[in-house]
Design an enzyme around this catalytic site. Structure first.
Site, PDB file in Angstrom:
ATOM      1  N   CYS A  30      22.067   9.208   2.162  1.00 17.23           N
ATOM      2  CA  CYS A  30      21.146   9.975   1.331  1.00 17.23           C
ATOM      3  C   CYS A  30      20.865  11.309   1.992  1.00 17.23           C
ATOM      4  O   CYS A  30      21.463  11.652   3.002  1.00 17.23           O
ATOM      5  CB  CYS A  30      19.841   9.199   1.098  1.00 17.23           C
ATOM      6  SG  CYS A  30      18.740   9.174   2.516  1.00 17.23           S
TER       7      CYS A  30
HETATM    8  N1  GLN Z   1      22.229   2.318   3.205  1.00 14.79           N
HETATM    9  C1  GLN Z   1      21.320   3.028   2.352  1.00 14.79           C
HETATM   10  C2  GLN Z   1      20.961   2.184   1.145  1.00 14.79           C
HETATM   11  O1  GLN Z   1      21.819   1.747   0.423  1.00 14.79           O
HETATM   12  C3  GLN Z   1      22.012   4.256   1.867  1.00 14.79           C
HETATM   13  C4  GLN Z   1      21.052   5.234   1.319  1.00 14.79           C
HETATM   14  C5  GLN Z   1      20.532   6.075   2.433  1.00 14.79           C
HETATM   15  O2  GLN Z   1      21.275   6.742   3.168  1.00 14.79           O
HETATM   16  N2  GLN Z   1      19.280   6.006   2.585  1.00 14.79           N
HETATM   17  O3  GLN Z   1      19.815   1.941   0.916  1.00 14.79           O
END
Ligand code: GLN
Length: 229
Positions: free
Chosen positions: A2
């Site tokens: 994100c």
């Molecule tokens: N691993 C995180 C999720 O799916 C990916 C999103 C992020 O980078 N916060 O919640």
């Protein structure tokens, strides 16, 4: 992955941080400039801000660009301390408002930009959702934000492929980590911005090196290297 952003300084509106800049979180939701993992951030968004000492949140599972209600109301909000994020859900993770950052324990607002193997995180009933970021937030809240650096190094030891960029704020401090992804800082006359990527082309943006702990308080930005194995 994100894109996230935090503000500490004079009161500003979340709109001025997220929606108005030429490459703010709104534009980053469909056209991020420095994102290495994922193409766009359309799986939800969230903003939290301190109202006095109280953290208040507005989160969604829909793309930020479609939220006309937030665009209408955000210019009327104002806070000295803001944490916001747009989300690109990792494969297998739920898409729901409670899986969008910022997460909160009632004192802190916290965003995770990255990916971590859920199997190495302790089982907990305190997580707001079942995605990796919510479980990681619950672990960080449990250990305490003063131990953020140690917690990140310990998680990375258990999952060497993890990417662990954290951004957390409590109204008077921001603590953050770089571990596998980008983070930049902008020192403005009226406060400090930390963001996954610059929201404009101001030459004053500085990139923070990887594997560092960042602490912002009283307009000071302090970096400490994190030593992993
Ligand atoms: N691993 C995180 C999720 O799916 C990916 C999103 C992020 O980078 N916060 O919640």
């Amino acid at each position: 992955m994100c894109r996230h952003l935090a503000w500490l300084g004079e009161p500003v509106s979340p709109a001025a941080l997220m929606l108005d800049p030429p490459s703010g979180l709104l534009v980053q939701s469909y056209a991020p400039r420095r994102q290495k993992h994922g193409l766009m951030n359309a799986d939800g968004w969230g903003v939290g801000f301190f109202d006095g000492g109280v953290p208040r949140r507005w989160r969604s599972a829909a793309p930020l660009w479609g939220d006309a209600s937030f665009a209408s109301v955000a210019p009327a909000l104002s806070s000295r301390c803001v944490v916001a994020a747009v989300r690109s859900a990792s494969v297998g993770m739920p898409v729901e408002a409670s899986a969008s950052a910022p997460f909160s324990d009632g004192t802190w607002l916290l965003s995770h930009n990255g990916l971590v193997d859920r199997a190495i995180l302790p089982a907990t009933r305190d997580a707001e959702s079942t995605n990796d970021s919510a479980l990681l937030a619950a672990l960080i809240f449990d250990r305490g934000l003063d131990a953020l650096g140690q917690t990140i190094v310990a998680v990375a030891a258990d999952d060497p492929n993890a990417r662990l960029n954290i951004l957390a704020a409590n109204g008077s401090r921001i603590v953050a980590t770089t571990w596998g992804d980008t983070l930049s800082v902008l020192r403005r006359d009226d406060g400090v911005v930390l963001a996954s990527e610059p929201y404009d082309d101001d030459p004053a943006w500085e990139e923070i090196p990887d594997r560092h702990l960042v602490e912002v308080a009283d307009a000071h930005v302090h970096l400490t290297p994190l030593k992993g194995s």
